[in-house]
Scaffold this motif. Structure first.
Motif, PDB file in Angstrom:
ATOM      1  N   THR A 156     -14.163  40.272  -3.456  1.00  0.00           N
ATOM      2  CA  THR A 156     -13.311  40.639  -2.334  1.00  0.00           C
ATOM      3  C   THR A 156     -12.691  39.429  -1.649  1.00  0.00           C
ATOM      4  OG1 THR A 156     -14.549  42.619  -1.893  1.00  0.00           O
ATOM      5  CG2 THR A 156     -13.346  41.711  -0.061  1.00  0.00           C
ATOM      6  N   MET A 159     -14.166  48.207  -2.091  1.00  0.00           N
ATOM      7  CA  MET A 159     -14.336  46.770  -1.967  1.00  0.00           C
ATOM      8  C   MET A 159     -14.783  46.166  -3.297  1.00  0.00           C
ATOM      9  SD  MET A 159     -16.295  45.208   1.283  1.00  0.00           S
ATOM     10  CE  MET A 159     -17.800  45.892   0.670  1.00  0.00           C
ATOM     11  N   LEU A 216      -3.169  45.630  -0.317  1.00  0.00           N
ATOM     12  CA  LEU A 216      -3.878  46.898  -0.188  1.00  0.00           C
ATOM     13  C   LEU A 216      -2.894  48.035  -0.328  1.00  0.00           C
ATOM     14  CD1 LEU A 216      -6.092  46.090   2.883  1.00  0.00           C
ATOM     15  CD2 LEU A 216      -6.882  46.469   0.555  1.00  0.00           C
ATOM     16  N   ALA A 252      -7.926  44.987   6.482  1.00  0.00           N
ATOM     17  CA  ALA A 252      -8.094  46.406   6.166  1.00  0.00           C
ATOM     18  C   ALA A 252      -9.018  47.080   7.167  1.00  0.00           C
ATOM     19  CB  ALA A 252      -8.653  46.557   4.760  1.00  0.00           C
ATOM     20  N   LYS A 253     -10.080  46.362   7.539  1.00  0.00           N
ATOM     21  CA  LYS A 253     -11.043  46.962   8.470  1.00  0.00           C
ATOM     22  C   LYS A 253     -10.393  47.212   9.827  1.00  0.00           C
ATOM     23  CE  LYS A 253     -14.973  44.687   7.137  1.00  0.00           C
ATOM     24  NZ  LYS A 253     -16.267  44.120   7.401  1.00  0.00           N
ATOM     25  N   SER A 275     -18.740  49.927  -2.019  1.00  0.00           N
ATOM     26  CA  SER A 275     -18.822  48.798  -2.937  1.00  0.00           C
ATOM     27  C   SER A 275     -19.257  49.312  -4.307  1.00  0.00           C
ATOM     28  CB  SER A 275     -19.836  47.787  -2.392  1.00  0.00           C
ATOM     29  OG  SER A 275     -20.591  47.246  -3.443  1.00  0.00           O
ATOM     30  N   LEU A 306     -12.618  52.843   1.837  1.00  0.00           N
ATOM     31  CA  LEU A 306     -12.097  51.497   1.610  1.00  0.00           C
ATOM     32  C   LEU A 306     -12.893  50.882   0.458  1.00  0.00           C
ATOM     33  CD1 LEU A 306     -10.319  49.143   2.495  1.00  0.00           C
ATOM     34  CD2 LEU A 306     -11.903  48.687   4.335  1.00  0.00           C
ATOM     35  N   TYR A 333      -9.767  42.017   3.573  1.00  0.00           N
ATOM     36  CA  TYR A 333     -10.622  43.072   4.074  1.00  0.00           C
ATOM     37  C   TYR A 333     -10.803  43.044   5.578  1.00  0.00           C
ATOM     38  CZ  TYR A 333     -10.915  45.307  -0.201  1.00  0.00           C
ATOM     39  OH  TYR A 333     -10.538  46.023  -1.304  1.00  0.00           O
ATOM     40  N   LEU A 341     -16.489  51.608   4.079  1.00  0.00           N
ATOM     41  CA  LEU A 341     -16.598  50.679   2.948  1.00  0.00           C
ATOM     42  C   LEU A 341     -17.391  51.276   1.791  1.00  0.00           C
ATOM     43  CD1 LEU A 341     -17.337  47.239   4.637  1.00  0.00           C
ATOM     44  CD2 LEU A 341     -15.174  48.135   3.814  1.00  0.00           C
TER      45      LEU A 341
END
Lengths: 422, 84
Positions: free
Chosen positions: A78, A74, A117, A86-87, A50, A72, A83, A48
């Protein structure tokens, strides 16, 4: 393709790479921070990234690209479900295998539809950027967008690979933001037309000494282009059409709205191909990438074209954008494109900005409502009557606003676009 | 200003800006659908009344309400104004 760390290492380490209201950081410092993140092992703990803290973000991007399997990104707003999904896909962060490129996973802005995504690499994200570091090192790019969204990431990467400093204001107050950019010698800004209209209304906007003006993310209208041209006569003005899905887009530099119809035969640069679908939407294909690989939920036709969902018409050798095909307002079964009504209202010299949306109506499903930001010292009631009269002259009855509200400001989404829902 | 007057003034203004000719005289017995204003005109009227009166009586009731005459329409607004 070089990694982000390799690209930055090839540029002078003493240059300022990032300026925030709290201070400035050189390229060497960023590279050292990234290196210690890798050595400590923290870089591999999570994919992740940010954008809430820009220096942390830059450090993580430099540490992860070419080292970890995935990044990824973010955005601030979000979508939790997106997410979580996605995770699951990136459940374990691994060292990258030889010969592979780090996957950059990014969300589309989902202005009207659900965000999706898409997977990129540093190569696909930078292929339409300028690489000349001799010019780049003289520039200071303002980061107005969320850096974890496609448009913001383009600004971050443009500054990184061409050696420009990144200016990162930390305020939503438009006067403070513009003053910070003037103070720090900003030369280049990329923003949505809605954001540009806000910046143009700032008291000191004329003091910005801009060399590059980029507009994107929304329909660019001729009035906004004209205002930018007259205020910043030394700037090169480009409006870009890019899509997160395709990764690249094309740019228009002739100062007119829409794009030349020749682009349907051949787009300068040759990285994308364009078509108009039978439904009147713009189709786009990245000629250097097989778009059908690895992208979830993105629908391509047999030839690999993606439907952008943007309605267009061909008008006097120009392709003009009408608005989002699924963003229309339903008035008793008839469809109204909010952008068409906005364009008519925006022509008034007393209007700074405008937003049109549908409001639920017990009678017809919806009615059209317009919010208008007037120039200072304009008589509100006179302006409303003038705008009603213009709409009566120019628009079919069902397209005319039922209500015109005078407001101080148009609310923008995190992606810098005018909010479309009520 | 009395709700009745606001409704009738707004009705006349909406008719004039939407090229509708109202069937005069307007009375409490005037049937809305025969008043000269079409359904788009009524949608605009309701939206503008909400701007002027700061409430939408149609959004305040759970039951669907379909006033048939101008008198019923005004009475509905007056009744809901009391609840507002």
């Amino acid at each position: 393709m070089q990694t982000l760390a390799e690209i930055l290492s090839s540029l002078p380490g003493d240059d300022v790479a990032c300026i925030t209201p709290e201070g400035r950081v050189t390229r060497r410092e960023l590279l050292m921070r990234a290196e210690s993140l890798r050595i400590s092992g923290e870089a591999l703990e999570s994919p992740l990234v940010s954008g809430a803290e820009i220096l942390t973000m830059l450090t993580r991007l430099i540490a992860l690209d070419g080292y970890a399997s995935s990044i990824l990104l973010m955005p601030v707003d979000t979508d939790a479900r997106l997410y979580a999904n996605a995770k699951k896909q990136v459940n374990k962060q691994n060292l990258i295998r030889d010969g592979e490129a780090t996957r950059w996973i990014i969300a589309t802005s989902g202005t009207t539809g659900a965000p999706k995504l898409v997977t990129h690499s540093l190569q696909t994200l930078t292929q339409s950027l300028k690489m000349n570091t001799e010019i780049g090192r003289q520039l200071r790019w303002a980061l107005i967008y969320d850096p974890c969204r496609f448009a913001g990431l383009q600004v971050v990467l443009q500054a990184c690979i061409s050696g420009s400093a990144l200016l990162v204001p930390k305020t939503a107050d438009i006067e403070e933001l513009v003053d910070f950019l003037i103070f720090e010698g900003c030369t280049s800004i990329s923003a949505t037309p809605s954001m540009w209209r806000k910046m143009l209304s700032a008291t000191n906007a004329h003091k910005l000494e801009l060399r590059h003006i980029t507009l994107g993310g929304e329909i660019t209208d001729e009035k906004t282009l004209g205002r930018l041209k007259s205020k910043f006569s030394n700037a090169k003005i480009t409006h870009i059409y890019a899509s997160t899905e395709v990764g690249v887009g094309f740019s228009v530099k002739d100062g007119k709205a829409g794009f030349p119809a020749e682009y349907l035969k051949s787009v300068p640069g040759g990285k994308v191909e364009l078509r108009i679908s039978q439904q009147g939407t713009l189709l786009i294909r990245n000629t250097e990438l097989n778009q059908t690989l690895g992208q979830q939920g993105i629908i391509t036709d047999a030839d690999g074209f993606i439907d952008t969902g943007d309605s267009v018409i061909l008008q006097a050798n120009r392709v003009i954008f009408l608005g989002r095909a699924n963003g229309s307002i339903n008035i008793g079964g008839q469809k109204v494109m909010p952008e068409e009504v906005e364009a008519v209202l925006r022509e008034s010299s007393s209007v700074v900005d405008v937003r049109v949306y549908g409001k639920p109506s017990p009678v017809l499903g919806n009615v059209v409502v317009a919010e208008v930001v007037p120039l200072p010292q304009i008589c509100e009631e006179d302006l409303k009557q003038k705008l009603f009269a213009t709409c009566k002259e120019r628009l079919a009855a069902f397209k005319r606003p039922a209500v015109i509200r005078i407001v101080k400001d148009i609310e923008l989404t995190e992606a810098g676009k005018a909010k479309r829902n009520n | 200003m009395a709700i009745r007057k606001i409704i009738i003034d707004t009705l006349r203004r909406v008719a004039s800006t939407n090229e509708a000719t109202l069937i005069e005289p307007l009375t409490d017995d005037t049937v809305l659908l025969q008043s000269g204003l079409d359904s788009l005109g009524f949608a605009i009227l309701v939206a503008q009344l909400e701007e002027n009166l700061k409430f939408d009586p149609f959004a305040m009731t759970d039951q669907p309400v379909y006033p048939r005459t101008l008198g019923e329409f005004i009475a509905f607004y007056e009744q809901m104004a009391a609840h507002n």
